[in-house]
Design an enzyme around this catalytic site. Structure first.
Site, PDB file in Angstrom:
ATOM      1  N   LYS A 189       0.835  -1.205   0.000  1.00  0.00           N
ATOM      2  CA  LYS A 189       0.000   0.000   0.000  1.00  0.00           C
ATOM      3  C   LYS A 189       0.871   1.257   0.000  1.00  0.00           C
ATOM      4  O   LYS A 189       0.663   2.165  -0.792  1.00  0.00           O
ATOM      5  CB  LYS A 189      -0.917   0.024   1.236  1.00  0.00           C
ATOM      6  CG  LYS A 189      -1.902  -1.128   1.310  1.00  0.00           C
ATOM      7  CD  LYS A 189      -2.831  -1.002   2.515  1.00  0.00           C
ATOM      8  CE  LYS A 189      -2.133  -1.038   3.862  1.00  0.00           C
ATOM      9  NZ  LYS A 189      -1.480  -2.335   4.173  1.00  0.00           N
ATOM     10  N   ARG A 223      -9.586   1.033   8.866  1.00  0.00           N
ATOM     11  CA  ARG A 223      -9.083  -0.289   9.163  1.00  0.00           C
ATOM     12  C   ARG A 223     -10.102  -1.115   9.932  1.00  0.00           C
ATOM     13  O   ARG A 223      -9.859  -2.275  10.220  1.00  0.00           O
ATOM     14  CB  ARG A 223      -7.864  -0.115  10.052  1.00  0.00           C
ATOM     15  CG  ARG A 223      -6.611  -0.716   9.503  1.00  0.00           C
ATOM     16  CD  ARG A 223      -5.563  -0.425  10.551  1.00  0.00           C
ATOM     17  NE  ARG A 223      -4.309  -0.985  10.223  1.00  0.00           N
ATOM     18  CZ  ARG A 223      -3.365  -0.351   9.549  1.00  0.00           C
ATOM     19  NH1 ARG A 223      -3.560   0.845   9.054  1.00  0.00           N
ATOM     20  NH2 ARG A 223      -2.215  -0.938   9.351  1.00  0.00           N
ATOM     21  N   ARG A 236      11.663  -6.073   4.861  1.00  0.00           N
ATOM     22  CA  ARG A 236      11.478  -4.629   4.646  1.00  0.00           C
ATOM     23  C   ARG A 236      12.431  -3.804   5.498  1.00  0.00           C
ATOM     24  O   ARG A 236      12.623  -4.062   6.675  1.00  0.00           O
ATOM     25  CB  ARG A 236      10.050  -4.217   4.983  1.00  0.00           C
ATOM     26  CG  ARG A 236       9.879  -2.691   4.929  1.00  0.00           C
ATOM     27  CD  ARG A 236       8.451  -2.259   4.963  1.00  0.00           C
ATOM     28  NE  ARG A 236       7.779  -2.662   6.178  1.00  0.00           N
ATOM     29  CZ  ARG A 236       6.486  -2.486   6.387  1.00  0.00           C
ATOM     30  NH1 ARG A 236       5.733  -1.929   5.462  1.00  0.00           N
ATOM     31  NH2 ARG A 236       5.936  -2.875   7.522  1.00  0.00           N
ATOM     32  N   ARG A 291      11.665  -1.442  10.746  1.00  0.00           N
ATOM     33  CA  ARG A 291      10.607  -0.884  11.579  1.00  0.00           C
ATOM     34  C   ARG A 291      10.495  -1.687  12.866  1.00  0.00           C
ATOM     35  O   ARG A 291      10.600  -2.906  12.845  1.00  0.00           O
ATOM     36  CB  ARG A 291       9.267  -0.921  10.826  1.00  0.00           C
ATOM     37  CG  ARG A 291       8.871   0.418  10.260  1.00  0.00           C
ATOM     38  CD  ARG A 291       7.712   0.349   9.298  1.00  0.00           C
ATOM     39  NE  ARG A 291       6.487  -0.214   9.851  1.00  0.00           N
ATOM     40  CZ  ARG A 291       5.311  -0.215   9.216  1.00  0.00           C
ATOM     41  NH1 ARG A 291       5.214   0.338   8.016  1.00  0.00           N
ATOM     42  NH2 ARG A 291       4.249  -0.760   9.763  1.00  0.00           N
ATOM     43  N   ARG A 298      -0.607  -8.385  13.448  1.00  0.00           N
ATOM     44  CA  ARG A 298      -1.242  -7.437  12.517  1.00  0.00           C
ATOM     45  C   ARG A 298      -2.027  -8.186  11.447  1.00  0.00           C
ATOM     46  O   ARG A 298      -3.117  -7.769  11.051  1.00  0.00           O
ATOM     47  CB  ARG A 298      -0.183  -6.552  11.863  1.00  0.00           C
ATOM     48  CG  ARG A 298       0.182  -5.344  12.697  1.00  0.00           C
ATOM     49  CD  ARG A 298       1.652  -4.983  12.553  1.00  0.00           C
ATOM     50  NE  ARG A 298       2.026  -4.560  11.231  1.00  0.00           N
ATOM     51  CZ  ARG A 298       3.278  -4.634  10.756  1.00  0.00           C
ATOM     52  NH1 ARG A 298       4.241  -5.146  11.509  1.00  0.00           N
ATOM     53  NH2 ARG A 298       3.567  -4.207   9.561  1.00  0.00           N
TER      54      ARG A 298
HETATM   55  P1  AP5 Z   1       4.746  -1.656   1.891  1.00  0.00           P
HETATM   56  O1  AP5 Z   1       4.447  -0.759   0.738  1.00  0.00           O
HETATM   57  O2  AP5 Z   1       5.544  -1.115   3.018  1.00  0.00           O
HETATM   58  O3  AP5 Z   1       3.418  -2.357   2.439  1.00  0.00           O
HETATM   59  P2  AP5 Z   1       2.148  -1.751   3.186  1.00  0.00           P
HETATM   60  O4  AP5 Z   1       0.960  -2.384   2.538  1.00  0.00           O
HETATM   61  O5  AP5 Z   1       2.212  -0.266   3.239  1.00  0.00           O
HETATM   62  O6  AP5 Z   1       2.302  -2.440   4.611  1.00  0.00           O
HETATM   63  P3  AP5 Z   1       2.495  -1.832   6.080  1.00  0.00           P
HETATM   64  O7  AP5 Z   1       3.276  -2.854   6.880  1.00  0.00           O
HETATM   65  O8  AP5 Z   1       3.005  -0.441   6.054  1.00  0.00           O
HETATM   66  O9  AP5 Z   1       1.051  -1.855   6.592  1.00  0.00           O
HETATM   67  P4  AP5 Z   1       0.680  -1.801   8.067  1.00  0.00           P
HETATM   68  O10 AP5 Z   1      -0.801  -1.741   7.947  1.00  0.00           O
HETATM   69  O11 AP5 Z   1       1.206  -2.899   8.882  1.00  0.00           O
HETATM   70  O12 AP5 Z   1       1.378  -0.515   8.637  1.00  0.00           O
HETATM   71  P5  AP5 Z   1       0.915   0.987   8.810  1.00  0.00           P
HETATM   72  O13 AP5 Z   1       2.106   1.804   8.696  1.00  0.00           O
HETATM   73  O14 AP5 Z   1      -0.271   1.292   7.975  1.00  0.00           O
HETATM   74  O15 AP5 Z   1       5.468  -2.967   1.283  1.00  0.00           O
HETATM   75  C1  AP5 Z   1       5.992  -3.956   2.147  1.00  0.00           C
HETATM   76  C2  AP5 Z   1       7.362  -4.419   1.640  1.00  0.00           C
HETATM   77  O16 AP5 Z   1       7.181  -5.113   0.392  1.00  0.00           O
HETATM   78  C3  AP5 Z   1       8.337  -3.266   1.353  1.00  0.00           C
HETATM   79  O17 AP5 Z   1       9.612  -3.634   1.753  1.00  0.00           O
HETATM   80  C4  AP5 Z   1       8.268  -3.100  -0.171  1.00  0.00           C
HETATM   81  O18 AP5 Z   1       9.502  -2.659  -0.700  1.00  0.00           O
HETATM   82  C5  AP5 Z   1       7.934  -4.510  -0.646  1.00  0.00           C
HETATM   83  N1  AP5 Z   1       7.093  -4.537  -1.825  1.00  0.00           N
HETATM   84  C6  AP5 Z   1       6.055  -3.689  -2.106  1.00  0.00           C
HETATM   85  N2  AP5 Z   1       5.493  -4.012  -3.289  1.00  0.00           N
HETATM   86  C7  AP5 Z   1       6.181  -5.086  -3.760  1.00  0.00           C
HETATM   87  C8  AP5 Z   1       6.067  -5.896  -4.933  1.00  0.00           C
HETATM   88  N3  AP5 Z   1       5.131  -5.658  -5.874  1.00  0.00           N
HETATM   89  N4  AP5 Z   1       6.930  -6.925  -5.085  1.00  0.00           N
HETATM   90  C9  AP5 Z   1       7.872  -7.182  -4.132  1.00  0.00           C
HETATM   91  N5  AP5 Z   1       8.054  -6.460  -2.995  1.00  0.00           N
HETATM   92  C10 AP5 Z   1       7.207  -5.420  -2.819  1.00  0.00           C
HETATM   93  O19 AP5 Z   1       0.401   0.969  10.330  1.00  0.00           O
HETATM   94  C11 AP5 Z   1       1.319   0.722  11.384  1.00  0.00           C
HETATM   95  C12 AP5 Z   1       0.568   0.630  12.695  1.00  0.00           C
HETATM   96  O20 AP5 Z   1      -0.048   1.897  13.003  1.00  0.00           O
HETATM   97  C13 AP5 Z   1      -0.597  -0.372  12.748  1.00  0.00           C
HETATM   98  O21 AP5 Z   1      -0.170  -1.700  13.020  1.00  0.00           O
HETATM   99  C14 AP5 Z   1      -1.457   0.222  13.866  1.00  0.00           C
HETATM  100  O22 AP5 Z   1      -0.901  -0.066  15.125  1.00  0.00           O
HETATM  101  C15 AP5 Z   1      -1.313   1.720  13.640  1.00  0.00           C
HETATM  102  N6  AP5 Z   1      -2.367   2.246  12.747  1.00  0.00           N
HETATM  103  C16 AP5 Z   1      -2.201   2.797  11.502  1.00  0.00           C
HETATM  104  N7  AP5 Z   1      -3.382   3.144  10.959  1.00  0.00           N
HETATM  105  C17 AP5 Z   1      -4.341   2.801  11.886  1.00  0.00           C
HETATM  106  C18 AP5 Z   1      -5.764   2.877  11.899  1.00  0.00           C
HETATM  107  N8  AP5 Z   1      -6.467   3.369  10.853  1.00  0.00           N
HETATM  108  N9  AP5 Z   1      -6.408   2.416  12.988  1.00  0.00           N
HETATM  109  C19 AP5 Z   1      -5.736   1.910  14.046  1.00  0.00           C
HETATM  110  N10 AP5 Z   1      -4.381   1.792  14.095  1.00  0.00           N
HETATM  111  C20 AP5 Z   1      -3.687   2.246  13.021  1.00  0.00           C
HETATM  112 MG    MG Z   2       2.558   1.113   4.811  1.00  0.00          MG
END
Ligand code: AP5
Ligand code: MG
Length: 218
Positions: free
Chosen positions: A17, A93, A130, A162, A173
């Site tokens: 994402k 979410r 990552r 991270r 998660r």
């Molecule tokens: P990446 O693009 O980083 O993936 P992502 O979908 O953004 O995954 P996240 O881990 O960031 O999602 P998350 O929901 O756990 O974290 P968030 O920061 O939102 O890609 C992943 C890896 O794959 C990278 O290394 C990339 O290079 C690689 N990759 C990408 N595309 C590829 C491809 N096509 N082929 C190969 N490799 C590829 O949230 C963090 C925390 O914040 C949550 O756990 C929660 O505690 C809190 N939080 C955030 N939002 C909320 C909310 N709305 N409500 C409650 N808590 C929240």
């Molecule tokens: Mg992300």
């Protein structure tokens, strides 16, 4: 260019994402609003929100709906989001967040929700490898023989793992995704705003599928 697009990108943790939202936001010239990035910035700055959120994030749990809705409501009220639209990454979410988002945006609702679909076993390996830039948030993949120290090729910041990319937090998660976030596919589907995009393949191929899905919709 699609002025005024209001898009929600759903998908498992590690589906890509963040990676794709950065590109979509440049392509369609709309702000990329990532609640994860906003929370990590608050942690870095040591604000009250950051202090509260740090332990929750590191445990792979979700920050409370009311807090998240408040943060997003304030961000969507900014000039750029009101005039240009937005791509939301990591919000909503939970169904409660999605209902609140529809209430906040009642006058100009979300046009499209995209489920970036990547199977669980594949996201597990992506997340374990990552690495992220502490300053600009750019994503990298560890190959096992990484530079040390590792500096970001975009901004020169430190590239690190991270704190929530531990096996325990990743699994937590992913479990929460299935119980809390997957129901959003039905939520947006029932109002005809849902499209699924295959997130397996090279980042360029996935990006092409995403832009096509957005353009077909308009
Ligand atoms: P990446 O693009 O980083 O993936 P992502 O979908 O953004 O995954 P996240 O881990 O960031 O999602 P998350 O929901 O756990 O974290 P968030 O920061 O939102 O890609 C992943 C890896 O794959 C990278 O290394 C990339 O290079 C690689 N990759 C990408 N595309 C590829 C491809 N096509 N082929 C190969 N490799 C590829 O949230 C963090 C925390 O914040 C949550 O756990 C929660 O505690 C809190 N939080 C955030 N939002 C909320 C909310 N709305 N409500 C409650 N808590 C929240
Ligand atoms: Mg992300």
């Amino acid at each position: 260019m699609i002025p005024g697009a209001r898009i929600v990108l759903l998908g498992r943790q590690g589906a890509g994402k963040g990676t794709q939202c950065v590109r979509l936001s440049r392509h369609f010239v709309v702000p990329h609003i990532s609640t994860g990035d906003m929370l990590r910035a608050a942690v870095r700055e040591g604000t009250e929100l950051g202090k509260m959120a740090k332990a929750v994030i590191d445990a792979g749990q979700l920050v409370g709906d009311d807090i998240m809705v408040g943060i997003v409501a304030e961000r969507l009220d900014a000039e750029d989001a009101r005039t240009r639209g937005y791509i939301l990454d990591g919000f909503p979410r939970t169904v409660a967040q999605a209902i609140a988002l529809d209430e906040i945006t009642a006058k100009s609702p979300v046009d499209l929700a995209i489920d970036l679909d990547v199977p669980r076993d594949l996201v597990l390996s992506r997340l374990s490898a990552r690495r992220v830039c502490r300053d600009c948030g750019a994503n990298f993949q560890s190959t096992g023989t990484d530079p040390s120290p590792w500096t970001c090729e975009n901004c020169g910041g430190d590239v690190v793992q991270r704190d929530d990319d531990t096996p325990a937090a990743i699994n937590q998660r992913l479990d929460l995704y299935e119980t809390q976030t997957q129901p959003l596919i039905d939520y947006y589907g029932s109002s005809g705003r849902m499209v699924a995009v295959d997130g397996v393949g090279s980042p360029d191929d996935v990006f092409a599928r995403l832009t096509q899905a957005v353009e077909q919709r308009r």
